[in-house]
Design a protein around this motif. Structure first.
Motif, PDB file in Angstrom:
ATOM      1  N   TRP A   2       0.991  -1.286  -0.035  1.00 12.24           N
ATOM      2  CA  TRP A   2       0.100  -0.008   0.208  1.00 12.24           C
ATOM      3  C   TRP A   2       0.856   1.264   0.111  1.00 12.24           C
ATOM      4  CZ3 TRP A   2      -4.193   1.679  -1.367  1.00 12.24           C
ATOM      5  CH2 TRP A   2      -4.821   3.087  -0.856  1.00 12.24           C
ATOM      6  N   GLN A   3       1.905   1.247   0.826  1.00  6.67           N
ATOM      7  CA  GLN A   3       2.800   2.547   0.865  1.00  6.67           C
ATOM      8  C   GLN A   3       3.464   2.543  -0.542  1.00  6.67           C
ATOM      9  OE1 GLN A   3       2.560   4.357   3.486  1.00  6.67           O
ATOM     10  NE2 GLN A   3       1.314   2.420   4.476  1.00  6.67           N
ATOM     11  N   ARG A   4       3.916   1.560  -1.291  1.00 10.23           N
ATOM     12  CA  ARG A   4       4.682   1.594  -2.479  1.00 10.23           C
ATOM     13  C   ARG A   4       3.639   2.208  -3.617  1.00 10.23           C
ATOM     14  NH1 ARG A   4       9.642  -0.515  -3.470  1.00 10.23           N
ATOM     15  NH2 ARG A   4      10.896  -0.811  -1.648  1.00 10.23           N
ATOM     16  N   ILE A   5       2.429   1.744  -3.833  1.00  4.67           N
ATOM     17  CA  ILE A   5       1.621   2.325  -4.701  1.00  4.67           C
ATOM     18  C   ILE A   5       1.226   3.519  -4.489  1.00  4.67           C
ATOM     19  CG2 ILE A   5       0.893  -0.195  -5.249  1.00  4.67           C
ATOM     20  CD1 ILE A   5      -1.917   0.605  -3.880  1.00  4.67           C
ATOM     21  N   ASN A   6       1.460   4.114  -3.484  1.00  3.35           N
ATOM     22  CA  ASN A   6       1.056   5.600  -3.019  1.00  3.35           C
ATOM     23  C   ASN A   6       2.102   6.440  -3.090  1.00  3.35           C
ATOM     24  OD1 ASN A   6      -2.081   5.724  -2.937  1.00  3.35           O
ATOM     25  ND2 ASN A   6      -1.686   3.912  -1.571  1.00  3.35           N
ATOM     26  N   SER A   7       3.470   6.045  -3.228  1.00  8.24           N
ATOM     27  CA  SER A   7       4.605   6.637  -2.855  1.00  8.24           C
ATOM     28  C   SER A   7       4.678   7.894  -3.876  1.00  8.24           C
ATOM     29  CB  SER A   7       5.757   5.794  -3.050  1.00  8.24           C
ATOM     30  OG  SER A   7       6.849   6.599  -2.985  1.00  8.24           O
ATOM     31  N   ASP A   8       5.048   8.906  -3.283  1.00  4.95           N
ATOM     32  CA  ASP A   8       5.418  10.035  -4.433  1.00  4.95           C
ATOM     33  C   ASP A   8       6.595  10.045  -5.084  1.00  4.95           C
ATOM     34  OD1 ASP A   8       3.034  11.335  -3.738  1.00  4.95           O
ATOM     35  OD2 ASP A   8       3.795  12.229  -2.080  1.00  4.95           O
ATOM     36  N   ASP A   9       7.687   9.229  -4.440  1.00  9.15           N
ATOM     37  CA  ASP A   9       9.163   9.069  -4.956  1.00  9.15           C
ATOM     38  C   ASP A   9       9.024   8.156  -6.157  1.00  9.15           C
ATOM     39  OD1 ASP A   9      11.598   8.533  -5.660  1.00  9.15           O
ATOM     40  OD2 ASP A   9      12.230   7.957  -3.529  1.00  9.15           O
ATOM     41  N   GLU A  10       9.346   8.597  -7.295  1.00  6.61           N
ATOM     42  CA  GLU A  10       9.142   7.743  -8.716  1.00  6.61           C
ATOM     43  C   GLU A  10      10.129   6.623  -8.495  1.00  6.61           C
ATOM     44  OE1 GLU A  10      10.756   9.552 -12.394  1.00  6.61           O
ATOM     45  OE2 GLU A  10      11.916  10.925 -11.329  1.00  6.61           O
ATOM     46  N   PRO A  67       3.615   0.158  -9.628  1.00  5.00           N
ATOM     47  CA  PRO A  67       4.619  -0.437 -10.355  1.00  5.00           C
ATOM     48  C   PRO A  67       5.668   0.593 -10.830  1.00  5.00           C
ATOM     49  CG  PRO A  67       2.327  -0.525 -11.544  1.00  5.00           C
ATOM     50  CD  PRO A  67       2.339  -0.027 -10.195  1.00  5.00           C
ATOM     51  N   PRO A  68       6.922   0.272 -11.415  1.00  5.41           N
ATOM     52  CA  PRO A  68       7.758   1.084 -12.062  1.00  5.41           C
ATOM     53  C   PRO A  68       7.266   1.591 -13.319  1.00  5.41           C
ATOM     54  CG  PRO A  68       9.140  -0.895 -11.027  1.00  5.41           C
ATOM     55  CD  PRO A  68       7.368  -1.288 -11.041  1.00  5.41           C
ATOM     56  N   PRO A  69       7.355   2.803 -13.569  1.00  2.00           N
ATOM     57  CA  PRO A  69       7.050   3.243 -14.962  1.00  2.00           C
ATOM     58  C   PRO A  69       7.185   2.335 -16.175  1.00  2.00           C
ATOM     59  CG  PRO A  69       8.427   4.816 -13.881  1.00  2.00           C
ATOM     60  CD  PRO A  69       8.267   3.885 -12.987  1.00  2.00           C
ATOM     61  N   GLU A  70       8.538   1.912 -16.139  1.00  2.00           N
ATOM     62  CA  GLU A  70       9.052   1.198 -17.226  1.00  2.00           C
ATOM     63  C   GLU A  70       8.413  -0.125 -17.420  1.00  2.00           C
ATOM     64  OE1 GLU A  70      12.101   0.656 -13.922  1.00  2.00           O
ATOM     65  OE2 GLU A  70      11.104   1.925 -14.652  1.00  2.00           O
ATOM     66  N   HIS A  71       7.800  -0.473 -16.597  1.00  2.00           N
ATOM     67  CA  HIS A  71       7.247  -1.958 -16.430  1.00  2.00           C
ATOM     68  C   HIS A  71       5.479  -1.765 -16.575  1.00  2.00           C
ATOM     69  CE1 HIS A  71      10.819  -4.140 -15.572  1.00  2.00           C
ATOM     70  NE2 HIS A  71      11.013  -3.365 -14.549  1.00  2.00           N
ATOM     71  N   SER A  72       5.019  -1.029 -16.264  1.00  2.00           N
ATOM     72  CA  SER A  72       3.692  -1.007 -16.476  1.00  2.00           C
ATOM     73  C   SER A  72       2.985   0.388 -16.473  1.00  2.00           C
ATOM     74  CB  SER A  72       2.971  -1.699 -15.420  1.00  2.00           C
ATOM     75  OG  SER A  72       1.630  -1.991 -15.291  1.00  2.00           O
ATOM     76  N   THR A  73       1.767   0.680 -16.564  1.00  2.00           N
ATOM     77  CA  THR A  73       1.203   1.917 -16.404  1.00  2.00           C
ATOM     78  C   THR A  73       0.884   2.116 -15.104  1.00  2.00           C
ATOM     79  OG1 THR A  73      -1.045   0.844 -16.920  1.00  2.00           O
ATOM     80  CG2 THR A  73       0.227   1.950 -18.745  1.00  2.00           C
ATOM     81  N   PRO A  74       0.661   3.327 -14.417  1.00  2.00           N
ATOM     82  CA  PRO A  74       0.295   3.288 -12.960  1.00  2.00           C
ATOM     83  C   PRO A  74      -1.066   3.008 -12.719  1.00  2.00           C
ATOM     84  CG  PRO A  74       1.090   5.496 -14.194  1.00  2.00           C
ATOM     85  CD  PRO A  74       0.934   4.466 -15.261  1.00  2.00           C
ATOM     86  N   LEU A  75      -1.246   2.553 -11.372  1.00  2.00           N
ATOM     87  CA  LEU A  75      -2.710   2.243 -10.919  1.00  2.00           C
ATOM     88  C   LEU A  75      -3.505   3.416 -11.028  1.00  2.00           C
ATOM     89  CD1 LEU A  75      -1.264  -0.179  -7.882  1.00  2.00           C
ATOM     90  CD2 LEU A  75      -2.364  -0.990 -10.196  1.00  2.00           C
ATOM     91  N   SER A  76      -4.757   2.992 -11.304  1.00  2.00           N
ATOM     92  CA  SER A  76      -5.650   4.227 -11.247  1.00  2.00           C
ATOM     93  C   SER A  76      -6.268   4.283 -10.017  1.00  2.00           C
ATOM     94  CB  SER A  76      -6.860   3.910 -12.253  1.00  2.00           C
ATOM     95  OG  SER A  76      -7.669   2.574 -11.730  1.00  2.00           O
ATOM     96  N   SER A  77      -6.942   5.305  -9.556  1.00  2.00           N
ATOM     97  CA  SER A  77      -7.600   5.602  -8.213  1.00  2.00           C
ATOM     98  C   SER A  77      -8.449   4.598  -7.928  1.00  2.00           C
ATOM     99  CB  SER A  77      -8.122   7.188  -8.156  1.00  2.00           C
ATOM    100  OG  SER A  77      -9.219   7.261  -9.047  1.00  2.00           O
ATOM    101  N   ILE A  78      -9.373   3.958  -8.887  1.00  2.00           N
ATOM    102  CA  ILE A  78     -10.209   3.185  -8.634  1.00  2.00           C
ATOM    103  C   ILE A  78      -9.395   1.750  -8.201  1.00  2.00           C
ATOM    104  CG2 ILE A  78     -12.094   1.679  -9.628  1.00  2.00           C
ATOM    105  CD1 ILE A  78     -13.121   3.972 -11.108  1.00  2.00           C
ATOM    106  N   GLU A  79      -8.489   1.327  -8.901  1.00  2.00           N
ATOM    107  CA  GLU A  79      -7.738   0.290  -8.737  1.00  2.00           C
ATOM    108  C   GLU A  79      -6.929   0.363  -7.285  1.00  2.00           C
ATOM    109  OE1 GLU A  79      -6.308  -1.162 -13.288  1.00  2.00           O
ATOM    110  OE2 GLU A  79      -5.203   0.385 -12.210  1.00  2.00           O
ATOM    111  N   LYS A  80      -6.395   1.451  -6.893  1.00  2.00           N
ATOM    112  CA  LYS A  80      -5.946   1.733  -5.671  1.00  2.00           C
ATOM    113  C   LYS A  80      -6.924   1.642  -4.313  1.00  2.00           C
ATOM    114  CE  LYS A  80      -2.314   4.832  -6.940  1.00  2.00           C
ATOM    115  NZ  LYS A  80      -1.824   6.250  -6.923  1.00  2.00           N
TER     116      LYS A  80
END
Length: 1024
Positions: free
Chosen positions: A92-100, A105-118
Motif C-alpha cells: 500500500w505504501q509503495r503504490i501511493n509513494s510520491d518517489d518515482e 509498479p515502476p513506470p518502465e514496466h507498467s502503467t500506473p494504478l488508477s485511483s479506482i484500482e488503488k
C-alpha cells in the motif's frame, strides 16, 4: 410470449429503480472485494511480471500470487501485505509513494494504478486480504439454479442462468428470432450449409410443440454435421496437406481427417475422442482406427531441408505437441514456461518439461521425420468394402473370357503399321562403371545399377545394331523397387544429375571406320528447374539434367538428336558414356534403357512401341514366328484388349480395398529411447536437470493406477475432477454458436485470461457434459434448444450499447460465415456442391502462379495442379491446404495458415472480401449456375424470379423496398448486356463448366450479374 415480455419489462424497470441507490454504494467499505474477481486480474496485469510465479525474474523475493509469500516477512524485514493493516502493508505504501524510484509498479514496466484500482486494493487489505485459488483450477461443481423473477421465458437451465444475470442488470432478453432466421442459423451452426427452401417452408408451416427440436435432431443426424465440426477441429489440430518449413512438400494425412469426421458423426464421446487422439496407440489391444487417431499429434510441420540439425527440429516437434495439447484441452499457455517459470500462471519450467516427457518417446527424426507410419483404411470407406469385394469377384470371372478374346488383334496391328514406328530398344553387350557399381541387365533390356554409390560415376555401355541412318538416341530413366525413395535416381532423395553424354559409332565390318556422334539437340518429358536436359550436352560438370526426385517419383525420358545420321552398313558397335560428375555427388541414374530411331528426329515421341513389336505387326499371322506371335499377343493383351481394361479396374478396386489409402503418420512410443531434461532457455543443445513424467502441482495429480505414459495423461485430462478439460471444451463449443465463449479468451484460462461472463453457467455446462458421458451431441442439443440461442439478433441501438459484444447474451448470435461456409453456401445455392464425404484433398480454383511465386524452391517447386470436373465443387473442408501458400480464397476470408494450433479465428470485414465474392472464379461460376437454375423455373415475371433468388441467398422473402431495389438492379444489368456482346462472352466463359447453350446468352448474362449481387449481400454471408 408477448405477454411475458410485457410483464418482464415492467418487472425489470422496477428492478432497475430498486438497485439505483446501491450502485453508489459499490465503493462502500463493507462491500466485499473478491480476490478472483477484483484483485487477481489487477495484480496479474500490473505486478506478476516481477512478483509472480517466475522465480528467475522475481524481484526482492516477493511473490504476490501466493498468500503465504505476500504476507511473509521478506529479507528486508518488511511485509508486502499485512491483512487489516494498511500502515504496515508495504504494498500500500509503495503504490501511493510520491518517489518515482520507490513507487510501484515502476513506470518502465507498467502503467500506473488508477485511483479506482488503488481503492480496490485498499479495501481488500482492510477486509483481511483474503486469497482465493484461481477459479479455473477449482474443479467445477454443479450449481443450483438461480431464482428468477419469472420462469416463462426459460426453456432449459441455460436460460435460467442467463436470465438471472440479465435481470440483475436490468436488461431484457431479445424477442424470439423469426422462424426463417432461426432455421438458417441452426443449419449453418450444425451442418455448415444453408437450409433448403423446402426445409424452411416445412419449418415455418409446422406449429407442433416439438417442431424445432425435430429440426435440431435432423441436422445432428446429417453427415454434414461431422464435416462442419471437423472444419473447426482441423484449425485446432493444425491440419494441413503439406509439411511446412522451407520446402513445404506434400504429405498425405487425409485418412486422419476422415477419422475426425467419422468420430463426430458417430457421436464418439469427447473422452474417447481425447484418449484415442492423444494415446490411441497405447490402448490395450488398440484397433487400427484407434491408432490412426493419434495422427492428431503428427500434424505439425516437418522439415526435409538438408543441413539442419535433426535434434533441434525434433525438439520443436515435441514442443509443438505439448503446447497444442495444453491449449486445446486445458486452455493454458504452457509454452510460456519453456524457457523459464511461467510469469503469470503456476506452471514452473520443471513442470513444463515433465509434461514434455510424455511426448518425447516417439522414435522420429528431426529431418525427414515421417516415421512411424501406418496404412489404415478410412473409417468412412469401410461401408464400401463389401460392395468392392463383390465387384472384384465378378470382374475376375470376366477376365478369363476377356484374356482369350483376340478378335481385335489384327485390326490393331494394321493400324500400328499405318502409324509407323520409331524406337528400337538395344540390348547391352557390355556395361562398366568407373566407380565400381554393379550393373545388372534386366529382361526388358534396361540396366539396373546397384551396390556402392560413389560420389562421381561414369557408365560405359556397348551395343550392336544393324540399323543405319540413325537420327536419335532415347534414354529412359526407369524406376525400380530397389532404388531409394521410389524414384529413378540413386541419391537418397531419388534424384539423378546427368552431367554429360557421349556416343561413338564403329563399323563392325571395318573397325577403322569410327566417328563420335554430335548431339546438337536434346529434349525431355520432364526437366527440373535450372537442370534442363540440354545442360548434359555441354562440358560444364556443375550443370546437368535432373528430374525433381524428392517430389516426383516417376520415370523420365530424354531424346538426344544427332546433327547427322549415323550407322554403318553391315552393322555398328555403339559405345555410350553417361557421366554423373555433379559437385554434390551420388546422383547416378538408377535404371537406364537405351533405344535408337531412324525416323525424323523432330517427330519422335517419348513413348513409342518397341520396333520388334512393330516388325511382328507388319507380318501376317501365318508369317510370324512363334516368338513374334507371343510378343505381339502379350503386348496387345497388356495394352489394348478388353482384358486390360478389366485388369485396370480390378487393380483400382484392390487399391481402394487395401492399398488405396496412403500411410498415415501416427504416434508410437519406444520406451527408453531417450531421457528428458530441462533445457536451459529452451535450447535443444543445453540440457540441465533430468526430469520424469509429471503434471503441474496446481492441478489434481494422476490417480493411483493410471499409466505413466500418454494414456495416463489422456485419462488424467478426462477425469471427472480435472478442473479445466470440460470447461475448456464447452467454452469452445459455445464459441462456435455464439462467436465468443463464456470465457472470451478461449486460448487462456489462466491469470491473464478474462473471467467467465457467466461462471455458474460455465460450471453447469461442464458438469452436465461430464455427467452425460462427455456426449457432444447432447451438449449441442442443450445449447441449441435454449431460448438464449433462439433470440433475435435484431435489437435497437440502445440494446447494442448495453451489451455491444453480446457477452451478457441479451440477444441472439450474429456472425459472418466462416471461410469454408461462405464458399460452400455459394456452391449449395447454385446447385454445384458435390456432397461426397471423405477422401483425398482437392484443388479448387485459385489464381495461377501463386505457388511458384511464393514458394519457389529449386528442385521442389511445383505449379498448382488445379482440379477438374466435380472435384472443383467439393466442400471446402477438402481443399488442399498448403501451409506456406494457403488458398487465397480461404485466406482472404480469415482462414489461418495452420502452422500452429488456432483456437479462434479472427473475423474481418474488408473490401478485398467483397471483390472476391464479386469476381472470384468460384463465385462467378456459381452465380452463372444459380442464374441458369432461375431461368429454368416456370416463373411468370422477373419479380417472381428475383424473389426466389433472394430467398435462395438469404432464406427469407424480400420486403417491398428490397424487391423494388433488386428489380432496378436487375434491369440495369439487363440493359448493359443487351448492347455488349464481348461482355457476355467474358462473363459466361468464367469457370471450367460450360454455359448452358439452351439458354439465351443475354438473359443468362443478365441474371448471372444479378446473382453475383445476391451472393455478395451481407445477409447472404451472415448467420443471424
Amino acid at each position: 410470449m408477448n405477454n411475458f415480455f410485457h410483464k418482464l419489462s415492467i418487472l425489470l424497470f422496477s428492478t432497475v429503480l430498486s438497485v439505483v441507490p446501491s450502485v453508489s454504494c459499490l465503493t462502500a467499505q463493507d462491500e466485499p472485494v473478491e480476490f478472483n474477481e477484483h484483485i487477481r486480474p489487477l495484480l496479474s496485469n500490473k505486478c506478476f511480471a516481477c512478483h509472480g510465479p517466475d522465480a528467475n525474474k522475481r524481484e526482492a523475493g516477493l511473490r504476490l500470487d501466493r498468500q503465504e509469500s505476500a504476507t511473509a516477512v521478506l529479507a528486508s524485514g518488511i511485509r508486502a501485505i499485512v491483512p487489516n493493516d494498511l500502515n504496515q502493508s508495504e504494498l500500500w505504501q509503495r503504490i501511493n509513494s510520491d518517489d518515482e524510484f520507490t513507487r510501484m509498479p515502476p513506470p518502465e514496466h507498467s502503467t500506473p494504478l488508477s485511483s479506482i484500482e488503488k481503492q480496490l486494493i485498499k479495501r481488500w487489505i482492510q477486509q483481511g486480504a483474503n486469497y482465493q485459488t484461481h477459479w479455473a483450477f477449482i474443479p467445477p461443481k454443479r450449481p443450483p439454479l438461480p431464482k428468477v423473477a419469472t420462469k416463462d421465458w426459460a426453456r432449459n437451465p441455460i436460460d435460467v442462468f442467463v436470465l438471472s444475470n440479465l435481470e440483475s442488470k436490468g436488461i431484457l432478453p431479445a424477442q424470439p428470432a423469426e422462424k426463417e432466421a432461426v432455421i438458417r442459423r441452426l443449419a449453418f451452426d450444425l451442418t455448415g450449409l444453408p437450409p433448403t427452401l423446402g426445409d424452411i417452408d416445412a419449418f415455418v408451416a409446422d406449429d407442433s410443440p416439438d417442431h424445432y427440436e425435430q429440426v435440431v435432431e435432423k441436422y445432428l443426424a446429417s453427415p454434414a454435421y461431422g464435416e462442419n465440426l471437423a472444419s473447426v477441429w482441423l484449425d485446432l489440430a493444425r491440419y494441413a496437406d503439406t509439411n511446412g518449413y522451407q520446402y513445404d512438400t506434400e504429405r498425405k494425412h487425409w485418412v486422419w481427417r476422415d477419422w475426425v469426421i467419422h468420430a463426430y458423426n458417430t457421436n464418439k464421446s469427447f473422452a474417447d475422442f481425447t484418449v484415442e487422439q492423444l494415446a490411441g496407440d497405447l490402448i490395450p489391444d488398440a484397433t487400427p482406427h484407434q491408432v490412426l487417431a493419434t495422427g492428431f499429434n503428427r500434424n505439425h510441420g516437418i522439415t526435409i531441408e538438408g543441413g539442419v540439425i535433426g535434434e533441434e527440429y525434433r525438439t520443436e516437434y515435441v514442443m509443438d505437441r505439448l503446447t497444442t495439447t495444453a491449449s486445446i484441452w486445458m486452455g493454458l499457455t504452457v509454452g510460456c514456461a519453456r524457457c523459464h517459470d511461467h510469469k503469470y500462471d503456476p506452471i514452473s519450467q520443471k513442470e513444463f518439461y515433465e509434461l514434455y516427457a510424455y511426448f518425447n518417446l516417439v522414435p522420429e527424426r528431426g529431418q525427414n521425420g515421417f516415421q512411424p507410419q501406418m496404412q489404415v483404411n478410412s473409417p468412412l470407406a469401410e461401408h464400401r468394402l463389401s460392395s468392392i469385394s463383390a465387384r472384384i469377384t465378378t470382374l475376375q470371372g470376366d477376365l478369363t473370357t476377356a484374356q482369350n478374346d483376340l478378335s481385335g488383334l489384327e485390326r490393331w496391328a494394321q493400324t500400328l503399321v499405318k502409324q509407323g514406328n520409331t524406337w528400337r530398344v538395344l540390348k547391352a553387350q557390355s556395361a562398366t562403371s568407373s566407380g565400381g557399381t554393379t550393373i545388372t541387365p534386366q529382361a526388358d533390356h534396361s540396366l539396373l545399377i546397384s551396390g556402392v554409390n560413389p560420389k562421381n560415376d561414369i557408365y560405359t555401355f556397348t551395343f550392336e545394331t544393324d540399323q543405319d541412318n540413325l537420327t536419335a538416341l532415347r534414354l529412359q530413366c526407369l524406376t525400380h523397387p530397389s532404388l531409394p525413395g521410389g524414384g529413378p535416381g540413386r541419391h537418397g532423395n531419388s534424384n539423378f544429375v546427368l552431367t554429360g553424354i557421349e556416343l561413338t559409332a564403329t563399323s563392325i565390318a571395318d573397325p577403322r571406320q569410327s566417328q563420335k556422334i554430335n548431339f546438337h539437340k536434346a529434349r525431355a518429358d520432364y526437366n527440373q528447374p535450372r537442370y534442363n536436359v540440354t545442360a548434359a550436352l555441354d562440358p560444364n560438370t556443375s550443370t546437368g539434367w535432373a528430374v525433381d526426385g524428392p517430389t516426383r517419383k516417376e520415370p523420365a525420358t530424354a531424346i538426344f538428336e544427332s546433327k547427322e545420321a549415323f550407322g554403318y552398313e553391315g552393322g555398328t558397335v555403339l559405345s555410350l558414356t553417361l557421366r554423373h560428375e555433379a559437385p554434390f555427388g551420388t546422383h547416378g541414374i538408377g535404371r537406364p534403357r537405351i533405344s535408337l530411331s531412324s525416323k525424323p528426329a523432330h517427330t519422335l515421341p517419348f513413348d513409342a512401341i518397341d520396333a520388334k513389336i512393330f516388325d511382328a505387326a507388319k507380318l501376317t499371322p501365318a508369317e510370324r514366328s512363334e516368338e513374334q506371335t507371343k510378343l505381339i499377343v502379350d503386348y496387345y493383351q497388356s495394352k489394348f484388349s478388353p482384358a486390360r481394361r478389366i485388369k485396370d479396374e480390378i487393380k483400382r478396386l484392390q487399391n481402394l480395398q487395401s492399398g488405396g489409402f496412403p500411410a498415415t503418420m501416427i504416434m508410437r512410443d519406444q520406451p527408453g529411447i531417450r531421457k528428458t531434461h530441462i533445457l536451459h532457455r529452451g535450447q535443444y543443445n543445453e540440457p540441465t536437470t533430468e526430469v520424469s513424467l509429471g503434471t503441474p502441482a496446481a492441478l489434481p495429480p494422476l490417480k493411483p493406477g493410471q499409466a505413466q505414459n500418454r494414456l495416463g495423461l489422456a485419462h488424467w485430462l478426462t477425469s471427472n475432477d480435472h478442473p479445466l478439460t470440460a470447461r475448456v471444451a464447452v467454452n469452445r463449443y459455445w464459441q462456435i454458436f455464439f462467436g465468443n465463449g463464456l470465457v472470451k479468451t478461449t486460448e487462456d484460462f489462466g491469470n491473464q485470461g478474462t473471467a467467465p461472463s457467466h461462471p455458474q453457467l460455465l460450471d453447469y455446462l461442464a458438469t452436465e457434459f461430464v455427467d452425460s458421458g462427455w456426449d457432444i451431441k447432447h451438449l449441442h442439443r442443450l445449447i441449441l434448444t435454449s431460448a438464449t440461442y433462439r433470440q433475435s439478433s435484431k435489437v435497437g441501438r440502445l440494446k447494442y450499447r448495453q451489451d455491444p459484444e453480446n457477452l451478457l447474451l441479451s440477444r441472439g448470435p450474429r456472425m459472418r460465415l466462416t471461410a469454408e461456409q461462405v464458399r460452400d453456401n455459394a456452391l449449395s445455392i447454385s446447385g454445384l456442391l458435390l456432397n461426397t464425404m471423405g477422401g483425398a484433398s482437392v484443388y479448387p480454383y485459385q489464381p495461377k502462379g501463386i505457388w511458384l511465386e511464393l514458394n519457389n524452391r529449386p528442385g521442389y517447386s511445383r505449379a498448382y495442379p488445379q482440379g477438374t470436373g466435380e472435384q472443383l465443387y467439393r466442400r471446402s473442408l477438402y481443399t488442399f491446404w498448403k501451409r506456406t501458400v494457403p488458398s487465397p480464397m480461404m485466406k482472404t476470408l480469415d482462414a489461418p495458415e495452420r502452422e500452429f494450433c488456432t483456437l479462434k479465428r479472427s473475423y474481418t470485414n474488408t473490401p478485398l472480401q467483397s471483390l472476391l465474392l464479386l469476381n472470384g472464379v468460384q463465385f462467378v461460376e456459381a452465380a452463372r449456375h444459380m442464374a441458369a437454375n432461375l431461368l429454368k423455373l416456370p416463373f411468370k415475371s422477373d419479380r417472381q424470379r428475383i424473389t426466389h433468388g433472394f430467398r435462395l441467398a438469404t432464406g427469407r422473402l424480400p420486403n417491398d423496398d428490397e424487391l423494388n431495389l433488386l428489380t432496378d438492379a436487375f434491369q440495369q444489368q439487363a440493359d448493359t448486356f443487351r448492347h455488349d456482346s464481348p461482355a457476355i462472352a467474358n462473363l459466361l466463359n468464367v469457370g471450367d463448366s460450360p454455359a448452358d447453350k439452351a439458354l439465351d446468352p443475354v438473359q443468362l448474362a443478365s441474371w448471372t450479374a444479378f446473382c453475383r449481387i445476391l451472393l455478395n449481400l451481407d445477409e447472404t454471408i451472415t448467420k443471424g
